[in-house]
Design an enzyme around this catalytic site. Sequence first.
Site, PDB file in Angstrom:
ATOM      1  N   GLY A 180       4.214  62.740   4.703  1.00  0.00           N
ATOM      2  CA  GLY A 180       3.938  61.391   4.257  1.00  0.00           C
ATOM      3  C   GLY A 180       5.123  60.822   3.521  1.00  0.00           C
ATOM      4  CB  CYS A 181       5.305  58.511   0.670  1.00  0.00           C
ATOM      5  SG  CYS A 181       6.532  57.728  -0.392  1.00  0.00           S
ATOM      6  CG  PHE A 182      11.054  60.480   1.968  1.00  0.00           C
ATOM      7  CD1 PHE A 182      11.240  59.517   1.000  1.00  0.00           C
ATOM      8  CD2 PHE A 182      11.692  60.318   3.180  1.00  0.00           C
ATOM      9  CE1 PHE A 182      12.036  58.413   1.224  1.00  0.00           C
ATOM     10  CE2 PHE A 182      12.501  59.213   3.419  1.00  0.00           C
ATOM     11  CZ  PHE A 182      12.662  58.253   2.442  1.00  0.00           C
ATOM     12  CD1 TRP A 183      12.238  58.736  -2.554  1.00  0.00           C
ATOM     13  CD2 TRP A 183      11.194  56.914  -1.837  1.00  0.00           C
ATOM     14  NE1 TRP A 183      13.183  57.918  -1.998  1.00  0.00           N
ATOM     15  CE2 TRP A 183      12.571  56.790  -1.548  1.00  0.00           C
ATOM     16  CE3 TRP A 183      10.345  55.880  -1.470  1.00  0.00           C
ATOM     17  CZ2 TRP A 183      13.109  55.678  -0.922  1.00  0.00           C
ATOM     18  CZ3 TRP A 183      10.886  54.779  -0.846  1.00  0.00           C
ATOM     19  CH2 TRP A 183      12.246  54.681  -0.579  1.00  0.00           C
ATOM     20  N   GLY A 184       7.205  60.737  -2.941  1.00  0.00           N
ATOM     21  CA  GLY A 184       6.120  61.378  -3.671  1.00  0.00           C
ATOM     22  C   GLY A 184       6.192  62.887  -3.624  1.00  0.00           C
TER      23      GLY A 184
END
Length: 73
Positions: free
Chosen positions: A11-15
Amino acid sequence: MSREFATIGGGCFWGIEHLYREIPGVFDAVSGYEAGELENPTYRDVCTGRTGHAEVVRVEFDPDVVSYKELLH
């Protein structure tokens, strides 16, 4: 001390990058893109959903401290 690398999508890589950096035995976690058809895509390019890229995190870790299986968990 050993060093191994794993490229993990989720999913969202920053998270997930932030979460990996908190795990004992992880030296570094870097966001990026995997696969896809466009060379050097931007975040905006990938967000269109038309490049075929997946958001991933490249995790550098010590397998004597944290296992690959634990990273996936």
